[in-house]
Write an enzyme that holds these catalytic residues in place. Structure first.
Site, short mmCIF file in Angstrom:
data_model
loop_
_atom_site.label_atom_id
_atom_site.label_comp_id
_atom_site.label_asym_id
_atom_site.label_seq_id
_atom_site.Cartn_x
_atom_site.Cartn_y
_atom_site.Cartn_z
N HIS A 32 12.08 -3.21 37.28
CA HIS A 32 11.74 -4.62 37.06
C HIS A 32 11.37 -4.78 35.59
CE1 HIS A 32 10.08 -8.60 37.45
NE2 HIS A 32 10.52 -8.64 38.70
N HIS A 42 11.11 -0.48 40.36
CA HIS A 42 10.85 -1.58 41.29
C HIS A 42 11.57 -1.46 42.62
CE1 HIS A 42 9.67 -5.56 42.54
NE2 HIS A 42 10.91 -6.00 42.56
#
Length: 531
Positions: free
Chosen positions: A243, A350
């Protein structure tokens, strides 16, 4: 002690709870095992929302094409089309369960846009969508008479016909099937045997294999490692989504700053205050996550900075408190007022786009073994997950998996076997736990340093050597001491780490989330990697 059910589910996130409710409604006796509290899951930390076509200005084909574009040639188009088209019905079921998606002042559903989406199609509950869905599903599950939910039970290994076979009478892979699993009750310190013709893995991702991750501590790849040891095929493990915007703090934990912040106009700046995304992609901050993460990584490496800035201070304080109450409050705890100053952000691991290979019925290659959610590789995400497609995949595949399992139980003959008890023998509790913490730290740093956002063959080979050494140490430790949670998780993490490296070495090209300096171009003939 053996406990028998029709279906055992490992994990209590959106995938596991959705599946449990549906398969129990169809008549199965269900047991959910979760190694922590029932609400501790990746779902509970999902801020952004769930992608689905629910607006007259949107259509299925646009969502399909956005997903295929993000997946960079590795998506299974049939899977993409099926999941996208079945989304609205599954969304309505969540609404019927009591999930109250955020609305505009005129009563319409509030839809937001995230990177890679051509339209606003992200349904959300402020910035705590996952928690809202988790709460609604937990309530439905806890009140269901056919569902038993057991907390603090750590699944150790699947029990299969192959594992029970005598050396002189081996079982062919085609005849292999799941019979149950062993689970360690962390409160009682004992291992119990759980038997069932069906085991559904809903264990989430592998975030804890990296030093910096947005995932909770439970994301240790347990389901993938167990499935692999049971003979299931694992695919595309190199496709790790970092992310782009996790809150930068000196501690290892990384708090997620939702992509929706960029969707509402957040601007990425380097430490000199300069906007930099226009130099990397015409979509700027709304480019897919892999592009944004690599852009941030490049800016940090060029300047030596430890973070970049995400600036949404042009929005009003009232707007930010209304749209992002959780993020706003968290930033204030660290002395950052996002209405007046930029947020320090860095990439963090992520989401895993690979996993246990399944078909559109959540079936793996091992009879009776199913997988759903982040643990599974359906072909939806390809080489890069489109934002907010993960919760969507979980609810659609849980529904399809429940129908498939119901038919399987009704038509399959389950062998009448008494499964053997777990034997500790004369093994002792370990007095060398420092080995576990040291090996875990080395594993996480090795993956972060050598198998990160930008890779090279030399780095991957160095990582492979280190992980193989760790695996031997952990294997010896496992067979010489009694099991405990830290050991079980470390055993799974080192197995997953090896898979990630093996797949990354197989993919001699740059595609989606996998970028290597040695092979910067795409290979048009490349397909899935597998272990």
């Amino acid at each position: 002690m053996e406990r028998s059910f029709d279906v055992i589910i490992v994990g209590s996130g959106i995938a596991g709870l959705s599946f449990a409710r549906k398969v129990a409604d169809l008549g199965s006796r269900v047991c959910i095992l979760t190694k922590k509290e029932r609400a501790e899951s990746n779902t509970n930390y999902a801020q952004g929302g769930i992608a689905a076509v629910t607006s007259d200005s949107d259509d299925f084909e646009l969502h399909i094409q956005d997903t295929l574009t993000a997946g960079d040639g590795l998506c299974d188009e049939q899977v993409v089309r099926t999941i996208v088209r079945e989304a609205p019905e599954r969304i309505q079921e969540l609404v019927d369960l009591g999930v109250k998606f955020s609305q505009l002042e005129d009563g319409r559903v509030s839809l937001h846009r995230e990177g890679g989406h051509s339209k606003r199609r992200i349904l959300h509950v402020k910035d705590l969508t996952g928690k809202a869905i988790e709460d609604a599903l937990l309530h439905a599950v806890e009140t269901h008479e056919r569902i038993t939910l057991l907390e603090h039970v750590h699944a150790i290994d699947l029990i299969t016909r192959q594992k029970l076979a005598q050396p002189d009478h081996p079982v062919d892979a085609k005849e292999n099937r799941v019979l149950g699993l062993y689970g360690y009750d962390t409160r009682q310190g004992k291992v119990a045997t759980y038997s069932a013709p069906v085991v559904m893995l809903c264990t989430g991702g592998v975030g804890q294999v990296y030093l910096y991750t947005t995932n909770p501590g439970i994301a240790t790849g347990d389901g993938i490692a167990m499935a692999y040891r049971a003979g299931a095929e694992i695919r595309n493990m190199e496709c790790i989504q970092f992310h782009p915007t996790a809150f930068y703090a000196k501690a290892d934990d990384r708090f997620l700053i939702s992509e929706a912040v960029r969707g509402e106009g957040g601007i990425l700046r380097n430490l000199r205050g300069e906007e930099f995304m226009p130099r990397y992609d015409e979509r700027r901050e709304l480019a897919p996550r892999d592009i944004v993460a690599r852009a941030i990584d490049s800016e940090m490496k060029k300047s030596g900075a430890r973070h970049v800035w995400l600036d949404i201070s042009h929005q009003s304080e009232d707007f930010l408190k209304e749209r992002f109450p959780h993020i706003h409050a968290h930033c204030l705890e660290y002395g950052i007022d996002m209405a007046r100053e930029a947020i320090p952000v860095v990439p963090a691991m992520h989401y895993l786009c690979g996993g246990v290979k399944t078909n559109l019925h959540a079936e793996t290659g091992v009879t009776g073994l199913y997988a759903c959610g982040e643990v599974a590789c359906t072909g939806l995400h390809g080489a890069n997950r489109l934002a907010s497609n993960s919760l969507l995949e979980a609810v659609v595949m849980a529904h399809r998996g429940a129908l498939a399992v119901h038919e399987f139980i009704a038509t399959q003959k389950y062998p009448d076997l008494r499964l053997p008890d777990w034997l500790d023998g004369d093994l002792q509790d370990s007095d060398e736990r420092v080995i576990l913490s040291h090996n875990l730290d080395e594993l996480k740093r090795t993956l972060w340093d050598y198998v990160g956002i930008v890779r090279t063959t030399k780095r991957l080979e160095r990582a492979r050597t280190r992980i193989q050494n760790l695996k031997r140490e952990i294997h010896d430790y496992y067979w010489n001491f009694k099991v405990e949670p830290g050991l079980l998780e470390l055993r799974n993490l080192v197995e997953v780490a090896e898979m990630i490296i093996q797949c990354a070495l197989q993919r001699q090209e740059s595609r989606g989330l996998h970028f290597t300096l040695d092979f910067p171009d795409k290979n048009p003939t490349a397909t899935e990697t597998r272990v």
